[in-house]
Design an enzyme around this catalytic site. Structure first.
Site, PDB file in Angstrom:
ATOM      1  N   LYS A  80      -0.685   6.878  -1.271  1.00 12.49           N
ATOM      2  CA  LYS A  80      -1.475   7.576  -2.304  1.00 12.49           C
ATOM      3  C   LYS A  80      -1.975   6.506  -3.272  1.00 12.49           C
ATOM      4  O   LYS A  80      -1.234   6.037  -4.139  1.00 12.49           O
ATOM      5  CB  LYS A  80      -0.569   8.584  -3.022  1.00 12.49           C
ATOM      6  CG  LYS A  80      -1.252   9.801  -3.621  1.00 12.49           C
ATOM      7  CD  LYS A  80      -2.349   9.542  -4.601  1.00 12.49           C
ATOM      8  CE  LYS A  80      -1.857   9.331  -6.023  1.00 12.49           C
ATOM      9  NZ  LYS A  80      -2.945   8.869  -6.924  1.00 12.49           N
TER      10      LYS A  80
ATOM     11  N   GLU B 174       8.100  -0.991  -9.306  1.00 11.33           N
ATOM     12  CA  GLU B 174       7.537  -2.157  -9.999  1.00 11.33           C
ATOM     13  C   GLU B 174       6.711  -1.608 -11.151  1.00 11.33           C
ATOM     14  O   GLU B 174       5.641  -1.032 -10.939  1.00 11.33           O
ATOM     15  CB  GLU B 174       6.679  -2.983  -9.041  1.00 11.33           C
ATOM     16  CG  GLU B 174       7.525  -3.666  -7.988  1.00 11.33           C
ATOM     17  CD  GLU B 174       6.729  -4.540  -7.038  1.00 11.33           C
ATOM     18  OE1 GLU B 174       5.516  -4.670  -7.200  1.00 11.33           O
ATOM     19  OE2 GLU B 174       7.356  -5.082  -6.118  1.00 11.33           O
TER      20      GLU B 174
ATOM     21  N   CYS C 165       0.343  -6.807 -14.414  1.00 11.10           N
ATOM     22  CA  CYS C 165       1.707  -6.486 -14.852  1.00 11.10           C
ATOM     23  C   CYS C 165       2.444  -7.727 -15.357  1.00 11.10           C
ATOM     24  O   CYS C 165       3.274  -7.643 -16.245  1.00 11.10           O
ATOM     25  CB  CYS C 165       2.479  -5.849 -13.723  1.00 11.10           C
ATOM     26  SG  CYS C 165       2.506  -6.867 -12.242  1.00 11.10           S
TER      27      CYS C 165
ATOM     28  N   GLU D 166       2.972  -2.078 -23.938  1.00 18.52           N
ATOM     29  CA  GLU D 166       2.066  -2.675 -22.943  1.00 18.52           C
ATOM     30  C   GLU D 166       0.636  -2.192 -23.199  1.00 18.52           C
ATOM     31  O   GLU D 166       0.349  -1.004 -23.116  1.00 18.52           O
ATOM     32  CB  GLU D 166       2.506  -2.266 -21.526  1.00 18.52           C
ATOM     33  CG  GLU D 166       1.706  -2.991 -20.457  1.00 18.52           C
ATOM     34  CD  GLU D 166       2.067  -2.552 -19.044  1.00 18.52           C
ATOM     35  OE1 GLU D 166       2.171  -1.338 -18.798  1.00 18.52           O
ATOM     36  OE2 GLU D 166       2.214  -3.441 -18.181  1.00 18.52           O
TER      37      GLU D 166
HETATM   38  P1  NAD Z   1       0.148   4.888 -13.406  1.00 22.11           P
HETATM   39  O1  NAD Z   1       1.622   4.943 -13.485  1.00 22.11           O
HETATM   40  O2  NAD Z   1      -0.646   5.707 -14.329  1.00 22.11           O
HETATM   41  O3  NAD Z   1      -0.350   5.281 -11.933  1.00 22.11           O
HETATM   42  C1  NAD Z   1       0.129   4.611 -10.791  1.00 22.11           C
HETATM   43  C2  NAD Z   1       0.054   5.557  -9.607  1.00 22.11           C
HETATM   44  O4  NAD Z   1       0.971   6.630  -9.821  1.00 22.11           O
HETATM   45  C3  NAD Z   1      -1.304   6.201  -9.401  1.00 22.11           C
HETATM   46  O5  NAD Z   1      -1.589   6.254  -8.013  1.00 22.11           O
HETATM   47  C4  NAD Z   1      -1.117   7.589  -9.969  1.00 22.11           C
HETATM   48  O6  NAD Z   1      -1.977   8.556  -9.399  1.00 22.11           O
HETATM   49  C5  NAD Z   1       0.319   7.863  -9.585  1.00 22.11           C
HETATM   50  N1  NAD Z   1       0.991   8.894 -10.389  1.00 22.11           N
HETATM   51  C6  NAD Z   1       0.754   9.253 -11.669  1.00 22.11           C
HETATM   52  N2  NAD Z   1       1.583  10.256 -12.027  1.00 22.11           N
HETATM   53  C7  NAD Z   1       2.369  10.525 -10.967  1.00 22.11           C
HETATM   54  C8  NAD Z   1       3.421  11.446 -10.717  1.00 22.11           C
HETATM   55  N3  NAD Z   1       3.835  12.317 -11.650  1.00 22.11           N
HETATM   56  N4  NAD Z   1       4.012  11.442  -9.506  1.00 22.11           N
HETATM   57  C9  NAD Z   1       3.627  10.569  -8.541  1.00 22.11           C
HETATM   58  N5  NAD Z   1       2.612   9.692  -8.709  1.00 22.11           N
HETATM   59  C10 NAD Z   1       1.998   9.660  -9.912  1.00 22.11           C
HETATM   60  O7  NAD Z   1      -0.228   3.337 -13.523  1.00 22.11           O
HETATM   61  P2  NAD Z   1      -1.694   2.703 -13.605  1.00 22.11           P
HETATM   62  O8  NAD Z   1      -2.246   2.987 -14.957  1.00 22.11           O
HETATM   63  O9  NAD Z   1      -2.448   3.097 -12.379  1.00 22.11           O
HETATM   64  O10 NAD Z   1      -1.346   1.145 -13.459  1.00 22.11           O
HETATM   65  C11 NAD Z   1      -1.020   0.307 -14.516  1.00 22.11           C
HETATM   66  C12 NAD Z   1       0.484   0.146 -14.628  1.00 22.11           C
HETATM   67  O11 NAD Z   1       1.014  -0.420 -13.429  1.00 22.11           O
HETATM   68  C13 NAD Z   1       0.885  -0.823 -15.735  1.00 22.11           C
HETATM   69  O12 NAD Z   1       1.974  -0.296 -16.431  1.00 22.11           O
HETATM   70  C14 NAD Z   1       1.299  -2.075 -14.974  1.00 22.11           C
HETATM   71  O13 NAD Z   1       2.183  -2.933 -15.653  1.00 22.11           O
HETATM   72  C15 NAD Z   1       1.903  -1.482 -13.748  1.00 22.11           C
HETATM   73  N6  NAD Z   1       1.957  -2.474 -12.665  1.00 22.11           N
HETATM   74  C16 NAD Z   1       3.180  -3.032 -12.352  1.00 22.11           C
HETATM   75  C17 NAD Z   1       3.268  -4.022 -11.369  1.00 22.11           C
HETATM   76  C18 NAD Z   1       4.584  -4.659 -11.032  1.00 22.11           C
HETATM   77  O14 NAD Z   1       4.666  -5.328 -10.007  1.00 22.11           O
HETATM   78  N7  NAD Z   1       5.615  -4.506 -11.840  1.00 22.11           N
HETATM   79  C19 NAD Z   1       2.114  -4.420 -10.688  1.00 22.11           C
HETATM   80  C20 NAD Z   1       0.885  -3.837 -11.032  1.00 22.11           C
HETATM   81  C21 NAD Z   1       0.836  -2.852 -12.026  1.00 22.11           C
END
Ligand code: NAD
Length: 505
Positions: free
Chosen positions: A191, A266, A300, A399
């Site tokens: 997804k 992550e 991230c 963040e």
């Molecule tokens: P997000 O958490 O909003 O979304 C990530 C994914 O989760 C999307 O596909 C979204 O549709 C899905 N999602 C949202 N709500 C959900 C739920 N209730 N159940 C299941 N899936 C759900 O994150 P974002 O805004 O897309 O990405 C940015 C974030 O990702 C930042 O916090 C960043 O630090 C983090 N990130 C972490 C790493 C790492 O390796 N630690 C790497 C890249 C990004």
């Protein structure tokens, strides 16, 4: 024709198919619309015009994909490791063959500059090659001897898994999560993030064109609260590999509780870069600038908190500010661009609100600090440096996930450590000093899953990747990925006819 014009023309060509047919889901080897026919619109971060209609998958689509992944599991799990290795290398070759298409599509979908995304496909291919080469040994275990007993351990793939990815670096991150799952023998339902769905579609097509059997890799587009939630709750899905925000991770933990989902998270970061006066300051300044302003700061592992020893604070932050001001903001397809538009107006609003917040908290802006008009009129924000900040400010704790750096002075090593650790996150840390003993001492005490000493973030695929505290659960990379996607089994053999206690005659 300029390089930008050439890229624009090619990107338009590659986008044509998405504009015509939309971005479809992929279930059991078939490109399919959402079961209810619904679509959502994906916007270009460059000009905010619609890029494509995307299949809006929901619980029914996830259920079909999970069933397909379940049906394909036994056969895929029984493919010998050597054959899986060959197939994953074929996927890597096919990714490399379409590297330009992937890079250009990724740029227009995310706003990430071409200079960074030109490597995205190649890094994705490397992820496949790395795990491909380890597939033949993934099941191996240990022989543990005891008195009159030999224990043999081994690993087997856990089953169909769900992979949920964010919108920053979507292509690279998808390969990073999916390649080890396939190498381990798991089948997948992916997804991708709703803000950047295009390259996930390319990726599944590439994999099947390289010979991956139908049903092994399924794709469901949709929103987090419907498709994402349904995936985390589905009983046939045995584990969830998730990359995204910390609060989403917390929701997934709850959603997966009833089906006892294994999770690997992550999550977010607020990573410190700590600069001591004895460091190579020119290189440290370049690294500080690179780690917050490359990839639009939507990274991230970005170093978003800069702690500088007080004796050099003014000089160092001035150098960083000067460099930040000289960064070229521009069209993501222009190879000279360093900072492109942020992913979406909603995210731009969030980043700009933190700039207002920092000012209202009393920090001062030494560079940037505003929305700027860029090509197409999209979500451009200038590389921003806050000085005269303190660690209690929200710009130092939360963040922001954009090109915004908060600089704070410290007096000694103890204070630097206390400030760096005083945050809910613990993903990465960057330490700049020429004192080896201090580097060892400091890195042992710093709350972070990954620390780079006298370096920017340079990845080594066999090394563990992941965070502590609010930044994650579990590690990727090397064998750690297989530990997540596989179950370990122990079989104990008696090696002598030892006496068994008789409870009855
Ligand atoms: P997000 O958490 O909003 O979304 C990530 C994914 O989760 C999307 O596909 C979204 O549709 C899905 N999602 C949202 N709500 C959900 C739920 N209730 N159940 C299941 N899936 C759900 O994150 P974002 O805004 O897309 O990405 C940015 C974030 O990702 C930042 O916090 C960043 O630090 C983090 N990130 C972490 C790493 C790492 O390796 N630690 C790497 C890249 C990004």
């Amino acid at each position: 024709m300029s390089k930008l014009d050439e890229h624009l023309a090619k990107a338009e060509g590659y986008l044509g198919r998405f504009r015509e047919t939309g971005v479809l889901n992929h279930i059991n080897g078939e490109a399919v619309p959402a079961a209810d026919g619904c679509v959502f619109e994906s916007l270009s971060p460059i000009d905010l015009k619609p890029l494509a209609n995307v299949a809006h998958g929901k619980a029914l689509d996830v259920d079909r994909a999970a069933r397909a992944a379940k049906a394909a599991f036994r056969e895929w799990a029984s493919v010998p490791g050597g054959e899986r290795r060959k197939l994953l290398h074929a996927i890597a070759d096919a990714i490399v063959a379409r590297a330009e298409e992937i890079a250009l599509i990724e740029c227009v979908d995310t706003g990430q500059p071409y200079r960074f995304m030109s490597q995205a496909a190649l890094r994705g291919a490397e992820n496949f090659r790395f795990f491909a080469d380890r597939a033949p040994e993934a099941r191996d275990g240990k022989a543990l001897r005891a008195v009159e007993q030999l224990n043999l351990t081994g690993r087997a793939p856990i089953g169909p898994v769900g992979i949920i990815t964010p919108w920053n670096a979507p292509f690279m991150l998808s390969t990073w999560k999916i390649a080890p799952a396939l190498a381990a023998g798991c089948t997948v339902v992916h997804k991708p993030a709703e803000f950047s769905p295009l390259t996930a579609r390319l990726l599944v097509e590439i994999a099947e064109s390289a010979g991956l059997p139908k049903g092994v890799w399924n794709l469901v587009n949709g929103l987090g609260e419907d498709a994402g939630k349904a995936l985390t709750e589905h009983p046939d899905i045995k584990a969830i590999g998730f990359v995204g925000e910390s609060r989403t991770g917390a929701m997934i933990l709850k959603q997966g509780a009833d089906t006892l989902k294994r999770v690997h998270f992550e999550l977010g970061g607020k990573n410190p870069i700590v600069v001591f006066a004895d460091a190579d300051l020119e290189r440290a300044a370049d690294a500080a600038v690179f780690m917050i302003y490359s990839n639009n700061g939507e990274r991230c592992t970005s170093s978003s908190r800069l702690f500088v020893e007080r004796s050099i604070y003014h000089k160092f932050t001035k150098a960083v500010a000067e460099k930040a001001k000289r960064i070229k903001i521009g069209h993501p397809l222009d190879p000279d661009t360093v900072v492109g538009p942020l992913i979406h107006p909603a995210h731009e609003k969030k980043v700009l609100s933190y700039i207002d917040l920092g000012l209202s908290e009393g920090a001062k802006i030494a560079a940037g600090g505003a929305k700027v008009s860029g090509p197409g009129g999209g979500c451009y924000v200038s590389p921003t440096l806050f000085v005269d900040a303190n660690n209690r400010m929200r710009i130092a704790q939360e963040e922001i996930f954009g090109p915004v750096l908060t600089a704070i002075p410290f007096d000694d090593e103890g204070e630097a450590l206390a400030l760096a650790n005083d945050v809910q996150y613990g993903l990465a840390g960057y330490l700049w000093t020429s004192d080896v003993m201090r580097a060892l001492r400091f890195s042992e005490e710093l709350d972070a899953g990954m620390i780079w000493v006298n370096s920017e973030n340079v990845r080594h695929l066999p090394a563990p990747f992941g965070g502590v505290k609010g930044s994650g659960i579990g590690r990727d990379g090397g064998d750690w990925s297989f530990d997540f996607y596989m179950e370990t089994k122990n079989v104990a053999f008696a090696t002598a006819p030892r006496r068994i206690s008789k409870l009855a005659n």
